[in-house]
Scaffold this motif. Structure first.
Motif, PDB file in Angstrom:
ATOM      1  N   THR A 149      11.773   9.784  -5.369  1.00  0.00           N
ATOM      2  CA  THR A 149      10.469   9.709  -4.704  1.00  0.00           C
ATOM      3  C   THR A 149      10.459   8.696  -3.562  1.00  0.00           C
ATOM      4  OG1 THR A 149       9.799   8.117  -6.404  1.00  0.00           O
ATOM      5  CG2 THR A 149       9.170  10.417  -6.749  1.00  0.00           C
ATOM      6  N   LEU A 150      11.577   7.961  -3.410  1.00  0.00           N
ATOM      7  CA  LEU A 150      11.694   6.925  -2.367  1.00  0.00           C
ATOM      8  C   LEU A 150      10.500   5.965  -2.393  1.00  0.00           C
ATOM      9  CD1 LEU A 150      13.047   9.115   0.571  1.00  0.00           C
ATOM     10  CD2 LEU A 150      14.342   7.786  -1.116  1.00  0.00           C
ATOM     11  N   PRO A 151      10.279   5.304  -3.523  1.00  0.00           N
ATOM     12  CA  PRO A 151       9.110   4.430  -3.651  1.00  0.00           C
ATOM     13  C   PRO A 151       9.271   3.138  -2.861  1.00  0.00           C
ATOM     14  CG  PRO A 151      10.527   4.153  -5.543  1.00  0.00           C
ATOM     15  CD  PRO A 151      11.125   5.277  -4.736  1.00  0.00           C
ATOM     16  N   PRO A 152       8.180   2.569  -2.426  1.00  0.00           N
ATOM     17  CA  PRO A 152       8.251   1.242  -1.801  1.00  0.00           C
ATOM     18  C   PRO A 152       8.375   0.181  -2.888  1.00  0.00           C
ATOM     19  CG  PRO A 152       5.972   1.926  -1.957  1.00  0.00           C
ATOM     20  CD  PRO A 152       6.795   3.090  -2.452  1.00  0.00           C
ATOM     21  N   LYS A 153       8.756  -0.999  -2.513  1.00  0.00           N
ATOM     22  CA  LYS A 153       8.784  -2.116  -3.446  1.00  0.00           C
ATOM     23  C   LYS A 153       7.363  -2.377  -3.956  1.00  0.00           C
ATOM     24  CE  LYS A 153      10.056  -7.010  -3.791  1.00  0.00           C
ATOM     25  NZ  LYS A 153      10.610  -8.187  -3.060  1.00  0.00           N
ATOM     26  N   GLY A 154       7.235  -2.577  -5.255  1.00  0.00           N
ATOM     27  CA  GLY A 154       5.933  -2.912  -5.824  1.00  0.00           C
ATOM     28  C   GLY A 154       4.967  -1.753  -5.928  1.00  0.00           C
ATOM     29  N   LEU A 155       5.481  -0.529  -6.027  1.00  0.00           N
ATOM     30  CA  LEU A 155       4.627   0.663  -6.075  1.00  0.00           C
ATOM     31  C   LEU A 155       3.542   0.564  -7.145  1.00  0.00           C
ATOM     32  CD1 LEU A 155       4.008   3.690  -5.349  1.00  0.00           C
ATOM     33  CD2 LEU A 155       5.664   4.299  -7.136  1.00  0.00           C
ATOM     34  N   LEU A 156       3.910   0.114  -8.355  1.00  0.00           N
ATOM     35  CA  LEU A 156       2.965   0.139  -9.474  1.00  0.00           C
ATOM     36  C   LEU A 156       1.781  -0.812  -9.282  1.00  0.00           C
ATOM     37  CD1 LEU A 156       5.397   0.303 -12.542  1.00  0.00           C
ATOM     38  CD2 LEU A 156       4.409   2.173 -11.199  1.00  0.00           C
ATOM     39  N   GLY A 157       1.901  -1.722  -8.337  1.00  0.00           N
ATOM     40  CA  GLY A 157       0.814  -2.667  -8.102  1.00  0.00           C
ATOM     41  C   GLY A 157      -0.054  -2.338  -6.899  1.00  0.00           C
ATOM     42  N   LEU A 158       0.290  -1.298  -6.142  1.00  0.00           N
ATOM     43  CA  LEU A 158      -0.496  -0.941  -4.961  1.00  0.00           C
ATOM     44  C   LEU A 158      -1.896  -0.480  -5.354  1.00  0.00           C
ATOM     45  CD1 LEU A 158       2.112   1.083  -2.846  1.00  0.00           C
ATOM     46  CD2 LEU A 158       1.463  -1.327  -2.599  1.00  0.00           C
ATOM     47  N   ASP A 159      -2.892  -0.872  -4.586  1.00  0.00           N
ATOM     48  CA  ASP A 159      -4.275  -0.487  -4.898  1.00  0.00           C
ATOM     49  C   ASP A 159      -4.441   1.031  -4.891  1.00  0.00           C
ATOM     50  OD1 ASP A 159      -4.975  -3.139  -5.125  1.00  0.00           O
ATOM     51  OD2 ASP A 159      -5.839  -3.287  -3.114  1.00  0.00           O
ATOM     52  N   THR A 160      -3.843   1.698  -3.927  1.00  0.00           N
ATOM     53  CA  THR A 160      -3.984   3.159  -3.848  1.00  0.00           C
ATOM     54  C   THR A 160      -3.331   3.829  -5.057  1.00  0.00           C
ATOM     55  OG1 THR A 160      -2.002   3.216  -2.445  1.00  0.00           O
ATOM     56  CG2 THR A 160      -4.158   3.262  -1.351  1.00  0.00           C
ATOM     57  N   PHE A 161      -2.157   3.322  -5.458  1.00  0.00           N
ATOM     58  CA  PHE A 161      -1.479   3.874  -6.639  1.00  0.00           C
ATOM     59  C   PHE A 161      -2.337   3.686  -7.883  1.00  0.00           C
ATOM     60  CE2 PHE A 161       1.056   3.485 -10.430  1.00  0.00           C
ATOM     61  CZ  PHE A 161       1.934   4.556 -10.355  1.00  0.00           C
ATOM     62  N   ARG A 162      -2.882   2.500  -8.045  1.00  0.00           N
ATOM     63  CA  ARG A 162      -3.666   2.225  -9.255  1.00  0.00           C
ATOM     64  C   ARG A 162      -4.954   3.046  -9.287  1.00  0.00           C
ATOM     65  NH1 ARG A 162      -2.799  -3.391 -12.302  1.00  0.00           N
ATOM     66  NH2 ARG A 162      -0.519  -3.395 -12.212  1.00  0.00           N
ATOM     67  N   GLU A 163      -5.489   3.318  -8.125  1.00  0.00           N
ATOM     68  CA  GLU A 163      -6.680   4.175  -8.082  1.00  0.00           C
ATOM     69  C   GLU A 163      -6.320   5.581  -8.569  1.00  0.00           C
ATOM     70  OE1 GLU A 163      -9.870   6.112  -4.885  1.00  0.00           O
ATOM     71  OE2 GLU A 163      -8.469   4.555  -4.214  1.00  0.00           O
ATOM     72  N   GLY A 164      -5.186   6.096  -8.105  1.00  0.00           N
ATOM     73  CA  GLY A 164      -4.741   7.407  -8.560  1.00  0.00           C
ATOM     74  C   GLY A 164      -4.370   7.408 -10.020  1.00  0.00           C
ATOM     75  N   PHE A 165      -3.696   6.350 -10.450  1.00  0.00           N
ATOM     76  CA  PHE A 165      -3.295   6.243 -11.862  1.00  0.00           C
ATOM     77  C   PHE A 165      -4.504   6.297 -12.782  1.00  0.00           C
ATOM     78  CE2 PHE A 165      -2.189   4.172 -15.783  1.00  0.00           C
ATOM     79  CZ  PHE A 165      -0.875   4.542 -16.019  1.00  0.00           C
TER      80      PHE A 165
END
Length: 334
Positions: A149-165
Motif C-alpha cells: 500500500t506504500l504507506p507513509p511513516k506514522g499512518l496509524l496516527g494520521l487524523d484522516t486515517f483515524r477518521e476512516g478507521f
C-alpha cells in the motif's frame, strides 16, 4: 513461488493429529504473470493431510478494477475472491470451504467518505466480507520493503486515517494490522482509541531480520516482548501467530539447499509463539499460514506440523482455540 515445488518436495512429513479441525485465517490469492495462486494451488496445499475446514482470504491487491472511481477499484478484489469462494462452497472441490471470510482493502485516509467503499465491499460479498486491512508496514531503510500500500511513516496516527478507521465499527468490520516490530506502539495507541473495534495483529508485528536489523534478533525480541504484552492489555486485540517465515524476517530458509523441517521451524521461532499465547491467551490467538508468501520458505504440511509441535502439551480446549475457534469467532464463520 510457483517454481519452488521441487525444492519443497525434498522435505515431506506425515500430518500430526490429522483429525484436529483447523481454520486457516490468513492466506492470499492472485494470478500474476509468472505467479499464480488460486483455488487449485490452495487446495493442493490444504490437502497435505491436515484437517483444514475453512480459510479466510486477506487482501493482497489482486484483481483491482481497471476503471471507475479510484477509491472503488479495490472492490474488484472482493468480487474476484467471492467468486472463488462460491466455487468452493459448491462442494465440487471437497469439504473445505475456501475464503469463507474475506478481508479487503479500503483507503481509510478517505475519512468518513470511506463509507461508500465499505458499503460496496459488503454489497459484493454480504455473506463473507468481514474486515479491512490497510497495511502500515514502513521502515526508513532502503533494505526493508514497505507494504504494497506504500504507506507513509506514522499512518496509524494520521487524523484522516483515524477518521476512516472509526467508521469500521458502524459496519461491524474488524481491522487486520500488518506493520513492523518497531511500529507496535502505534497499533496499541489505535486500539485504545477504538475499544469497540476488533483489531487483528498480523504476523507477530513483522519482526525484521534483514538490513540494519540483521544480527540483532535477541535485542529486537526483548523489546518486542514488552511491546506485545502492552498491546495484549487491549481486550479488543487478537493475534494471528504465523507469517514469520518471510524473507524480511531474516531466517534465510529460502536460501538453503533444502527447506526446513518442522523441528527446525520450531527451534528457530517457538519463543515468538509461546510469548504471544502467554500474553494474549489461546482464546485470542490463531495459527495462520500466510500462504503463499511463507511458501517461499516451507511447505504447508510442514508448517502446520510445526504449529502442532508448538501446541504440544496444551489442553484440547486450548488447541481448539488456537487452530479453529478463535478464527471462527473473530471472522464470524458458520
Amino acid at each position: 513461488m510457483a517454481g519452488n515445488a521441487e525444492w519443497l518436495a525434498q522435505v515431506k512429513e506425515a500430518a500430526l493429529e490429522p483429525a484436529l479441525p483447523i481454520i486457516d485465517p490468513h492466506h492470499h490469492l492472485w494470478d500474476h504473470p509468472g505467479s499464480r495462486y488460486e483455488l487449485d494451488e490452495l487446495l493442493a496445499d490444504t490437502g497435505q493431510g491436515h484437517n483444514i475446514r475453512a480459510t479466510v482470504f486477506v487482501e493482497c491487491k489482486a484483481m483491482y478494477r481497471a476503471g471507475g472511481p479510484e477509491n472503488l477499484k479495490p472492490v474488484g478484489e472482493t468480487e474476484y475472491v467471492n467468486g472463488i469462494a462460491a466455487k468452493s462452497a459448491s462442494g465440487q472441490f471437497g469439504e473445505m470451504r475456501a475464503c469463507a471470510g474475506i478481508v479487503g482493502f479500503a483507503d481509510l485516509r478517505l475519512g468518513h467518505k470511506v463509507d461508500a467503499v465499505l458499503e460496496a465491499h459488503l454489497a459484493r460479498a454480504p455473506e463473507r466480507f468481514r474486515g479491512i486491512r490497510h497495511a502500515s508496514a514502513f521502515d526508513p531503510s532502503p533494505d526493508v520493503r514497505a507494504s504494497h500500500t506504500l504507506p507513509p511513516k506514522g499512518l496509524l496516527g494520521l487524523d484522516t486515517f483515524r477518521e476512516g478507521f472509526a467508521r469500521l465499527a458502524k459496519f461491524g468490520l474488524s481491522f487486520d494490522a500488518w506493520l513492523y516490530h518497531h511500529q507496535i506502539p502505534e497499533l496499541t495507541s489505535l486500539a485504545r482509541a477504538n475499544p469497540g473495534t476488533t483489531l487483528v495483529f498480523d504476523h507477530f508485528g513483522g519482526p525484521i531480520g534483514i538490513g540494519p536489523y540483521e544480527g540483532k534478533r535477541a535485542e529486537i525480541f526483548a523489546q518486542w516482548k514488552k511491546d506485545v504484552a502492552e498491546l495484549a492489555s487491549c481486550p479488543n486485540v487478537v493475534a494471528k501467530i504465523g507469517g514469520i517465515n518471510m524473507a524480511v524476517n531474516g531466517f534465510g530458509w529460502h536460501k538453503r539447499a533444502k527447506p526446513p523441517t518442522s523441528d527446525e521451524l520450531v527451534a528457530a521461532t517457538r519463543d515468538w509463539y509461546l510469548h504471544s499465547i502467554d500474553v494474549f491467551g489461546p482464546e485470542r490467538c490463531m495459527f495462520e499460514s500466510n500462504f503463499p508468501v511463507d511458501k517461499l520458505s516451507c511447505s504447508y504440511g510442514v508448517l502446520w506440523n510445526a504449529f502442532k509441535k508448538i501446541a504440544q502439551g496444551m489442553s484440547a480446549a486450548e488447541k481448539a482455540w488456537l487452530f479453529h475457534d478463535t478464527a471462527q469467532r473473530v471472522y464470524r464463520l458458520d
